[in-house]
Write an enzyme that holds these catalytic residues in place. Structure first.
Site: not given
Ligand code: NOJ
Length: 747
Positions: A295
């Site tokens: 993430d």
């Molecule tokens: C953080 C989020 O937790 C995740 O779900 C998301 O896909 C990414 N950022 C990218 O935006």
């Protein structure tokens, strides 16, 4: 030009592969089984320097949108030229993705195309209900369809990859991201995960209108303590395996191409550095052959978690755990080469990660034509296409759940006057919800407009009454006057879009601001009144259930939310949604979910020493699986094929459902079981099957379910997944609370 050189090599490679009939991958997963693709991947890998390999593992954000804390000034175009980037996120639109892709293909040494990723969570431009609402339809075809349309639009706008579906089980309604998943149940969550993966990925990633899906956030992110986003997760191994892992496994079996690791620690180890979870379970046990992206910055965050003391250590942890791509962490690009030189990781590990990424790029057809998704004509034709809007309206009305109806709904279309009140009534921006990709409020149709279109001859008295979060009541008088002068009253209240989603957890779950007071004031007029709720969290609205005559849960219903609400209120669609998550009476009851254990002292009202609160019932306001219709359904002839079955037998379960009301309608028939004497304690109910059936008024349908020992299996005392002989209950009904039951024995 460079791509042409690679293509020529690839052509040769694919021939040699087929001729040699090399068995390249031994895996039960479909990914990685295409020998031609595997040979092509290998032939590209052979051309790459170590720096280029590490570059493929690096994902940077574009500046189209920011979906996380940006701590680096990104000069991504230069980095792409240098072959230091394998993927970009947050780069949007057919013409812009074309430009960025061109840099990779024409200006980097090898010309390897980029894969563009984006949060296409519930639609790209045509926005569907938030995923929790979408899941409330219990209509897997409809759920698949909304993901399909999202993929069609996103792929036409240059995207190859969505960071969806979020398949985290969410049992704490305070958690902001409860809106992004399918609710609290592992069985239902798994079915929805499959439908969404199928919808995004279609029949083949080679089709240019499909995008690769990403099962996220692996794993147990939804179990954050106190429902506070990113918080610590400390759960038993059994709960992890029984509740949180199944939807991820279902996604693997459905052929999902990518995974995202979660931010949270799990029992002391951040998942991004958790070898036991990522490498051993996901890659080795489940044979997942796609790639795993961290993430946003989660490799770097291992420093903050306190499990690595510098970037070098966090890169080592993540690589050894099996994370293939670093999302906006800038760690792999800076540390992997040194780790390799120091012998902390091997080139084989790097090759494996690169191979997984190239595999998906090949499957998407990016080496054949890196610009196949960047077609501005297709983009123009497909975004907000009328057919997509029509489907969004259907999906939206299927998602809505009728929570209460004291003979108020449906309204007659001959109504002379209607008051439309509330801060969400004439609202286009909030109704599309958070994570709405390229969706824009200006394209959405509000409830007020939806009502005007539905009953053009009725007099509409509109008054906002108050804002969503403000404390001011100055608008109340106008709203009360509007209601007084109308035959029927509609009050649209709830949460703003940015009150649910990432980093948007709530400690209180009632209506924000003075909306509660507004509803109660209007209700004093004793008019035929319905409250339409728009929200991303389940709300604690016991007071509302006790007072107002009708409540419709509309979630955050998307671009076509207004017409969908109007369809339901005026009887053009009979509500059929059911809650995929429990609505508690109050925050103090949380966590509250249907799949709980019995305890040694289950609640008995009159007995003091039993498991209860002194100031609240244990029961929810609305249970999991609950939802009303304009008609009524009667369950009869509930029967099973045997009172005793063996481990290899199948138990048949029958029940008839009669539509005893005036309207045709759909019912979600639910089947639960309970294991009465396991080697470990079992939940009081577990959903094992459901069917959504359409029944004409006055007619009866017969339904049949089957149960096998596999449906009765669980993680036993020794953590083996199997069924144990003993006594069981089987239940059927229209929600997890109102059920009929029978007993049987497994020999
Ligand atoms: C953080 C989020 O937790 C995740 O779900 C998301 O896909 C990414 N950022 C990218 O935006």
């Amino acid at each position: 030009m460079k791509l042409k050189i690679i293509a020529a090599i690839l052509l040769f490679a694919s021939w040699s592969c087929v001729n040699k009939k090399t068995a390249i991958v031994e895996s039960s997963s479909k990914l990685g089984n295409d020998l031609v693709i595997e040979q092509k991947v290998d032939s590209v890998l052979k051309l790459m320097t170590i720096d280029e390999k590490i570059g493929q593992l690096n994902q940077l954000t574009g500046n189209g949108e920011v979906t996380g804390p940006v701590s680096f000034a990104n000069e991504y175009q230069e980095a792409i030229r240098r072959g230091e980037v394998g993927s970009m996120l947050n780069v949007n639109g057919a013409s812009y993705t074309y430009k960025v892709q061109k840099i990779a293909v024409e200006e980097s040494r090898l010309g390897i195309p980029l894969i563009f990723g984006y949060d296409v969570i519930h639609g790209y431009k045509t926005i569907f209900p938030i995923p929790l609402g979408d899941a409330a339809s219990w209509d897997l075809e409809s759920i698949e369809k909304s993901a399909r349309i999202a993929a069609i639009e996103a792929s036409a706008a240059g995207q190859h990859w969505t960071f969806a579906p979020m398949v985290d089980i969410a049992r704490d309604p305070r958690w902001g991201r409860v809106m992004e998943g399918a609710g609290e149940d592992p069985y239902y969550g798994s079915q929805v995960a499959i439908a969404r993966v199928k919808g995004f990925q279609g029949n083949s990633l080679a089709d240019p209108n499909t995008i690769v899906a990403c099962a996220k956030h692996f794993v147990a992110y939804g179990a954050a303590m106190g429902g506070r986003d990113y918080n610590t997760v400390d759960i038993s191994d059994r709960t992890l395996h029984e509740v949180y892992l199944p939807p991820f496994k279902a996604a693997v079996d459905a052929g999902v191409g990518t995974f995202m690791s979660s931010f949270n620690e799990l029992n002391g180890i951040p998942v991004t550095g958790n070898k036991g979870m990522v490498k051993e379970i996901l890659k080795e046990k489940w044979h997942f052959n796609g790639f795993i992206v961290s993430d946003w910055g989660s490799i770097r965050e291992m420093l903050v978690h306190g499990i690595a003391t510098n970037e070098y250590e966090s890169a080592e942890l993540a690589m050894n755990a099996g994370i293939d791509m670093d999302m906006e962490g800038h760690i792999y690009i800076n540390q992997l080469k040194k780790l390799l030189a120091d012998g902390k990781i091997t080139e084989k590990q790097i090759d494996d990660a690169v191979r997984r990424i190239l595999r998906i790029k090949f499957m998407l057809g990016l080496f054949d034509d890196p610009y196949r998704y960047c077609d501005t004509a297709r983009e123009k034709e497909l975004l907000l296409n009328p057919r997509h809007l029509e489907i969004a309206r259907e999906v939206s009305r299927k998602s809505m759940v009728l929570l209460k109806n004291n003979n108020v709904l449906p309204f007659s279309k001959n109504v002379k006057s209607i008051a439309v009140i509330g801060p969400l009534a004439d609202n286009q921006d909030d109704i599309i919800g958070t994570w709405s990709a390229r969706g824009e409020g200006k394209d959405a149709i509000s409830v007020l407009t939806g009502i005007k279109q539905k009953v053009p001859t009725a007099r509409i008295n509109y008054a906002k009454g108050c804002e969503i979060t403000d404390e001011s009541k100055v608008g109340f008088a106008k709203a009360i006057a509007a209601a007084k002068n109308a035959d029927v009253v509609l009050v649209v209240v709830g949460e703003a879009a940015m009150m649910s989603g990432e980093a948007l957890s709530r400690a209180f779950l009632d209506l924000p601001g003075v909306q509660k007071d507004l509803v109660l004031e209007i209700n004093k007029l004793n008019k035929p009144m319905v409250v339409v709720l728009m929200n991303g969290h389940p709300l604690t609205i016991e007071w509302m259930d006790k007072s107002v005559p009708a409540i419709l849960e509309a979630w955050l219903p998307g671009t076509m939310g207004g017409p969908a609400v109007a369809d339901i209120l005026f009887g053009d669609y009979n509500p059929s949604g059911k809650l995929p998550i429990t609505f508690p009476r109050n925050v103090g009851q949380i966590p509250l979910f249907y799949y709980h254990k019995n305890t040694g002292r289950p609640r008995v009202e009159a007995e003091r020493y039993t498991s209860k609160y002194i100031d609240s019932p244990n029961t929810p306001l609305y249970p999991f699986g609950y939802g009303l219709s304009y008609t009524t359904f009667e369950y009869s002839n509930f029967n099973i094929s045997a009172n005793e079955i063996g481990m290899k037998d199948t138990l048949k379960v029958w029940v008839d459902i009669t539509n005893t009301g005036k309207y045709d309608g759909e019912e979600v028939v639910q089947l639960y079981i309970r294991d009465l004497d396991g080697s470990v304690t079992r939940p009081v109910k577990e959903l094992k099957a459901f069917k959504k059936v359409f029944i004409k008024s006055g007619e009866k349908v017969k339904t049949e379910f089957t149960l096998t020992a596999n449906d009765l299996a669980f993680y036993t005392r020794t953590m083996e997944f199997k069924a144990e002989p003993g006594d069981f209950k089987v239940f059927v009904g229209g929600n997890s609370h109102d059920l009929q039951e029978l007993s049987f024995r497994l020999k």
